[in-house]
Write a protein that holds these residues in place. Structure first.
Motif, PDB file in Angstrom:
ATOM      1  N   TYR A  40       1.045  -1.086   0.129  1.00 40.56           N
ATOM      2  CA  TYR A  40       0.036  -0.025   0.095  1.00 40.56           C
ATOM      3  C   TYR A  40       1.005   1.463   0.049  1.00 40.56           C
ATOM      4  O   TYR A  40       0.527   2.230  -0.533  1.00 40.56           O
ATOM      5  CB  TYR A  40      -0.856  -0.029   1.310  1.00 40.56           C
ATOM      6  N   ALA A  41       2.120   1.234   0.598  1.00 33.99           N
ATOM      7  CA  ALA A  41       2.903   2.400   0.468  1.00 33.99           C
ATOM      8  C   ALA A  41       3.357   2.522  -0.957  1.00 33.99           C
ATOM      9  O   ALA A  41       3.642   3.562  -1.279  1.00 33.99           O
ATOM     10  CB  ALA A  41       4.219   1.940   1.530  1.00 33.99           C
ATOM     11  N   HIS A  42       3.796   1.387  -1.521  1.00 33.33           N
ATOM     12  CA  HIS A  42       4.364   1.477  -2.948  1.00 33.33           C
ATOM     13  C   HIS A  42       3.274   1.872  -3.773  1.00 33.33           C
ATOM     14  O   HIS A  42       3.293   2.667  -4.655  1.00 33.33           O
ATOM     15  CB  HIS A  42       4.788   0.053  -3.262  1.00 33.33           C
ATOM     16  N   THR A  43       1.867   1.423  -3.611  1.00 36.76           N
ATOM     17  CA  THR A  43       0.766   2.040  -4.344  1.00 36.76           C
ATOM     18  C   THR A  43       0.726   3.393  -4.255  1.00 36.76           C
ATOM     19  O   THR A  43       0.409   4.111  -5.064  1.00 36.76           O
ATOM     20  CB  THR A  43      -0.520   1.266  -3.825  1.00 36.76           C
ATOM     21  N   ASN A  44       0.597   3.910  -2.881  1.00 33.07           N
ATOM     22  CA  ASN A  44       0.566   5.227  -2.657  1.00 33.07           C
ATOM     23  C   ASN A  44       1.586   6.241  -3.353  1.00 33.07           C
ATOM     24  O   ASN A  44       1.212   7.094  -4.040  1.00 33.07           O
ATOM     25  CB  ASN A  44       0.754   5.734  -1.146  1.00 33.07           C
ATOM     26  N   ALA A  45       2.946   5.684  -3.505  1.00 31.93           N
ATOM     27  CA  ALA A  45       3.976   6.600  -4.109  1.00 31.93           C
ATOM     28  C   ALA A  45       3.888   6.490  -5.533  1.00 31.93           C
ATOM     29  O   ALA A  45       4.026   7.415  -6.137  1.00 31.93           O
ATOM     30  CB  ALA A  45       5.316   5.814  -3.399  1.00 31.93           C
TER      31      ALA A  45
END
Length: 448
Positions: free
Chosen positions: A98-103
Motif C-alpha cells: 500500500y505504501a508502494h501503491t501510494n507512492a
C-alpha cells in the motif's frame, strides 16, 4: 550602489513578509523602493508598470492557466481512483504494497494533474483508509504519502517548470519537461525502497486481494485513458506536433471529455472548477508580473555578478559554490512557495550556475527539486500539512519518520547537482543539445 540596492531589496521584502503582506504586493513594493535608489523614483514607477505588462505578455504563459484547469478537472473527474487501482496492480505483490501503491499513484496522478498538493490529498484519502484496515499504521502511510507527493512537480507537465522557462529568458519548456523525468522518478524510487524496507521490518503483508487476469485487464483498461493523456500531451510537445500552450489546451479538452464520459462532472461542479482555476491563475499571473520588476532591478544593478563574486570569495571550487546555492535554496523553500521562489532566485543564481558549467535546463531541475523539498518541510510546507490532515495524524508524529526520507531525497539532489547529465541527457537525446551544460558534456566525453 549594488550593495545598497541589494540590502534595501532584501530588507524591504523580508520586512513586508514578516508583517504579513501578501507575497505579490511585497515583491512589487520592495522592487520599486530598491529600484528607486538606482533610478529616479518616478522613472522607476513607469519602468515597473512596463515590466509588469511585459512580463505577462508572453504566449507561453497561456499554458499555465490551461494546465491548472486541466488539473482541476482531473482532480474532480474520478481519475485518482483509477490510477490508484492501476498502481496497486503493478506493485501489489511487494512488501508494503500500500505504501508502494501510494507512492506510484502520487507519481502518476501528480504528473497528470501537475499538483503535488492535489496528489497528496487525493491519494492519501483513498489509499490511507484501505491500508489502515490491513493493519498499516497511519503515521507510516502519511509519511510515504507526504514524501512522494512532490514528484508530480518534476514529472511533466509542471507549471513550476513553465514559470522557470519564462523567468530564465526562454529556456525550452519541452527540454525542461523531458529533463524532469529521471529526477522525479528517482525521488519516487528511493522513497519506495525505504518504504519497502520499513514495511518488511514491521511485518506488513502483501496485498491480500487476489487479482485474476480479467480483473487485471479491467483495471488496466480503466486507467489507460488517463495514462494516455501523458503520452498525448508530452509526446505531442516533444514531437513538435504542438507547443506547450497548445498541449495545455489539448489536456483541458481531453480531461473534460474523459470526465464527462465517466459521468463524474456536472454543470455545477464544472462552474466551481472554472472559478477555482481562475482564482489560482490570477495569483500566479500577478506573481509573474510583479516579479518581472524585481528581475529587472536585480539585472540592472548587477546583483548576480555581486553574488557570484561573493561566492567565489568564499571558494573558487564549483562544487562548493553549487553546494552553497543548494543550501540557500533549501532554506528558502521552507519559507516560500515554489512559484515566488523561482521568480525571485532564478535571476540571481542562474548566471552563477552557468559560470559553473550548468546549463539553464539543468539548473531549472536543480532549483525546482530544491524548492519541492520545501513543500514537505516545516514551517510552511503545503504538502506536509495536507498529508497530515488527510492521514489523520499530527506533524509531531510524522517529522521523525520523515528524516530518513529527507536524507535519501537530499542524496538524489546531490546526484543531479554534481552529475547534471542525469537530468539533461534525455533532453539531449530528444533533440535538445542545449540541455547539456559544459560539465555534462565533459563527463559524457562530448567535448572536443
Amino acid at each position: 550602489m549594488t550593495v545598497i540596492v541589494s540590502i534595501l531589496l532584501a530588507v524591504c521584502l523580508v520586512g513586508l513578509l514578516i508583517l504579513g503582506t501578501p507575497i505579490c504586493i511585497a515583491i512589487a513594493i520592495s522592487s520599486v523602493v530598491a529600484g528607486g535608489v538606482a533610478l529616479d523614483f518616478d522613472m522607476m514607477l513607469q519602468t515597473g508598470a512596463q515590466r509588469t505588462f511585459t512580463g505577462i505578455s508572453v504566449f507561453t504563459l497561456i499554458a499555465i492557466p490551461f494546465f491548472i484547469l486541466a488539473g482541476d478537472i482531473m482532480n474532480q473527474g474520478g481519475i485518482a481512483l483509477r490510477l490508484m487501482n492501476f498502481a496497486r496492480l503493478l506493485v501489489g505483490r511487494l512488501p508494503g504494497c500500500y505504501a508502494h501503491t501510494n507512492a506510484m499513484a502520487n507519481m502518476m496522478f501528480g504528473a497528470i494533474s501537475g499538483s503535488g498538493v492535489a496528489a497528496a490529498s487525493a491519494m492519501g484519502s483513498i489509499v490511507g483508509p484501505i491500508a489502515e484496515k490491513e493493519g498499516y499504521e497511519r503515521d507510516y502511510m502519511a509519511t510515504v504519502n507526504i514524501a512522494t507527493a512532490p514528484t508530480g512537480l518534476l514529472i511533466p507537465p509542471s507549471n513550476v517548470l513553465i514559470t522557470y522557462a519564462l523567468v530564465s529568458g526562454g529556456t525550452s519548456v519541452a527540454a525542461l519537461f523531458i529533463a524532469g523525468y529521471i529526477p522525479g522518478i528517482l525521488w519516487g524510487l528511493v522513497c519506495m525502497v525505504l518504504a519497502g524496507f520499513l514495511a518488511h521490518s514491521r511485518g506488513y503483508k502483501k496485498d491480500s486481494q487476489k487479482i485474476t487476469l480479467p480483473i487485471a485487464m479491467k483495471i488496466t483498461f480503466d486507467a489507460l485513458p488517463s495514462l494516455l493523456l501523458i503520452v498525448l500531451v508530452i509526446g505531442g510537445i516533444v514531437a513538435g506536433a504542438f507547443t506547450a500552450t497548445e498541449g495545455a489546451i489539448v489536456a483541458v479538452v481531453y480531461s473534460l471529455i474523459l470526465s464527462l464520459c465517466y459521468r463524474t462532472i456536472n454543470l455545477k461542479k464544472l462552474l466551481k472548477i472554472y472559478a477555482n482555476s481562475v482564482q489560482m491563475t490570477g495569483i500566479i499571473i500577478l506573481l509573474i508580473g510583479v516579479s518581472s520588476i524585481m528581475s529587472w532591478v536585480i539585472s540592472f544593478v548587477n546583483i548576480p555578478d555581486a553574488v557570484g563574486e561573493l561566492l567565489r570569495g568564499v571558494s573558487e571550487s564549483k562544487i562548493v559554490i553549487m553546494l552553497i546555492i543548494n543550501i540557500v535554496l533549501l532554506f528558502v523553500g521552507t519559507f516560500l512557495d515554489t512559484t515566488p521562489a523561482v521568480l525571485i532566485f532564478t535571476p540571481i543564481f542562474l548566471p552563477i550556475a552557468q559560470s559553473c558549467g550548468i546549463s539553464p535546463v539543468e539548473f531549472g531541475i536543480i532549483i525546482t527539486f530544491n524548492l519541492c523539498i520545501g513543500l514537505i518541510t516545516p514551517p510552511v510546507g503545503n504538502i506536509l500539512f495536507v498529508g497530515v490532515k488527510v492521514g489523520k495524524t499530527t506533524i509531531e508524529k510524522v517529522i521523525k519518520p520523515l528524516l530518513p526520507y529527507y536524507a535519501l531525497i537530499f542524496m538524489v539532489l546531490m546526484l543531479i547537482t554534481y552529475l547534471p547529465f542525469l537530468s539533461s541527457y534525455l533532453a539531449y537525446l530528444a533533440g535538445y543539445p542545449e540541455a547539456l551544460g559544459p560539465v555534462s558534456k565533459d563527463m559524457l566525453g562530448l567535448t572536443p
